[in-house]
Write a protein that holds these residues in place. Structure first.
Motif, PDB file in Angstrom:
ATOM      1  N   THR A   1       1.308  -1.385  -0.120  1.00 36.06           N
ATOM      2  CA  THR A   1       0.138  -0.195  -0.092  1.00 36.06           C
ATOM      3  C   THR A   1       0.731   1.248   0.363  1.00 36.06           C
ATOM      4  OG1 THR A   1       0.065  -0.069   1.972  1.00 36.06           O
ATOM      5  CG2 THR A   1      -1.503  -1.026   1.459  1.00 36.06           C
ATOM      6  N   ALA A   2       0.113   2.532  -0.501  1.00 35.71           N
ATOM      7  CA  ALA A   2       0.990   3.546  -0.347  1.00 35.71           C
ATOM      8  C   ALA A   2       1.694   3.406   1.394  1.00 35.71           C
ATOM      9  CB  ALA A   2       0.614   4.943  -0.527  1.00 35.71           C
TER      10      ALA A   2
ATOM     11  N   LEU B   1      -2.809   9.269  -4.719  1.00 34.73           N
ATOM     12  CA  LEU B   1      -2.889   8.055  -3.777  1.00 34.73           C
ATOM     13  C   LEU B   1      -3.301   8.183  -2.172  1.00 34.73           C
ATOM     14  CD1 LEU B   1       0.025   5.486  -4.276  1.00 34.73           C
ATOM     15  CD2 LEU B   1      -2.542   5.166  -4.783  1.00 34.73           C
TER      16      LEU B   1
ATOM     17  N   HIS C   1       0.090   9.590 -12.400  1.00 41.34           N
ATOM     18  CA  HIS C   1       0.079   9.353 -11.518  1.00 41.34           C
ATOM     19  C   HIS C   1      -1.784   9.957 -11.156  1.00 41.34           C
ATOM     20  CE1 HIS C   1       0.931   8.387  -7.124  1.00 41.34           C
ATOM     21  NE2 HIS C   1       0.415  10.212  -6.799  1.00 41.34           N
TER      22      HIS C   1
ATOM     23  N   PHE D   1      -0.834   0.645  -4.001  1.00 37.62           N
ATOM     24  CA  PHE D   1       0.714   1.795  -4.291  1.00 37.62           C
ATOM     25  C   PHE D   1       0.546   1.304  -5.683  1.00 37.62           C
ATOM     26  CE2 PHE D   1       5.427   1.993  -5.806  1.00 37.62           C
ATOM     27  CZ  PHE D   1       5.178   3.537  -5.756  1.00 37.62           C
TER      28      PHE D   1
ATOM     29  N   ILE E   1       2.584  10.841   2.434  1.00 39.46           N
ATOM     30  CA  ILE E   1       1.836  10.732   1.887  1.00 39.46           C
ATOM     31  C   ILE E   1       1.924  12.067   0.821  1.00 39.46           C
ATOM     32  CG2 ILE E   1      -0.764  11.661   2.760  1.00 39.46           C
ATOM     33  CD1 ILE E   1      -0.032   8.154   0.590  1.00 39.46           C
TER      34      ILE E   1
ATOM     35  N   GLU F   1       9.129  -0.300  -6.198  1.00 38.88           N
ATOM     36  CA  GLU F   1       8.961  -0.076  -5.323  1.00 38.88           C
ATOM     37  C   GLU F   1       9.845   0.412  -4.697  1.00 38.88           C
ATOM     38  OE1 GLU F   1       6.750  -2.156  -1.967  1.00 38.88           O
ATOM     39  OE2 GLU F   1       6.113  -2.610  -3.329  1.00 38.88           O
TER      40      GLU F   1
ATOM     41  N   LEU G   1       5.070  11.625  -1.450  1.00 38.95           N
ATOM     42  CA  LEU G   1       4.302  10.200  -2.090  1.00 38.95           C
ATOM     43  C   LEU G   1       4.045  11.256  -3.564  1.00 38.95           C
ATOM     44  CD1 LEU G   1       5.158   8.136  -2.709  1.00 38.95           C
ATOM     45  CD2 LEU G   1       3.754   7.131  -1.531  1.00 38.95           C
ATOM     46  N   ASN G   2       2.578  11.798  -3.607  1.00 39.97           N
ATOM     47  CA  ASN G   2       2.243  12.343  -4.563  1.00 39.97           C
ATOM     48  C   ASN G   2       2.550  13.487  -5.247  1.00 39.97           C
ATOM     49  OD1 ASN G   2      -0.212  10.521  -4.386  1.00 39.97           O
ATOM     50  ND2 ASN G   2      -1.025  11.190  -2.440  1.00 39.97           N
TER      51      ASN G   2
END
Length: 96
Positions: free
Chosen positions: A3-4, A55, A52, A61, A33, A68, A36-37
């Motif tokens: 997962t994220a 998330l 993208h 993910f 998060i 990853e 990450l985005n």
């Protein structure tokens, strides 16, 4: 499948902000998060269009599993200054 949240938490563990036996705080989760985005959207500026879509932590993910680890290290590098946790690795090869 990861997962994220897994990616974000692994990034924090990579720079030593979160220990292996603890969970990240809600503040760390929110910051992670978001980072990450932003990072994944920002790749478009480098000519890397992955299409993208933002998330949430619980989301699977979206990148293939072979990417990853690279994402974890790139995110760790991005987060490290905010937490005064210098990255002791180089990510220069991950986006190639």
């Amino acid at each position: 499948m990861s997962t994220a949240r897994d990616v974000v938490e692994d990034a924090y563990r990579t720079i030593g902000v979160v220990a292996d036996d603890e969970a990240m705080t809600s503040s760390q989760a929110s910051n992670g998060i978001r980072a990450l985005n932003l990072m994944m959207h920002g790749w478009l500026l480098d000519g890397i269009d992955i299409g993208h879509v933002d998330l949430e932590l619980a989301d699977v993910f979206t990148m293939e599993s072979q990417f990853e680890e690279g994402c974890v290290y790139l995110l760790a590098e991005r987060l490290s200054p905010k937490y005064s946790a210098p990255a002791s690795f180089s990510t220069s090869e991950f986006k190639k």
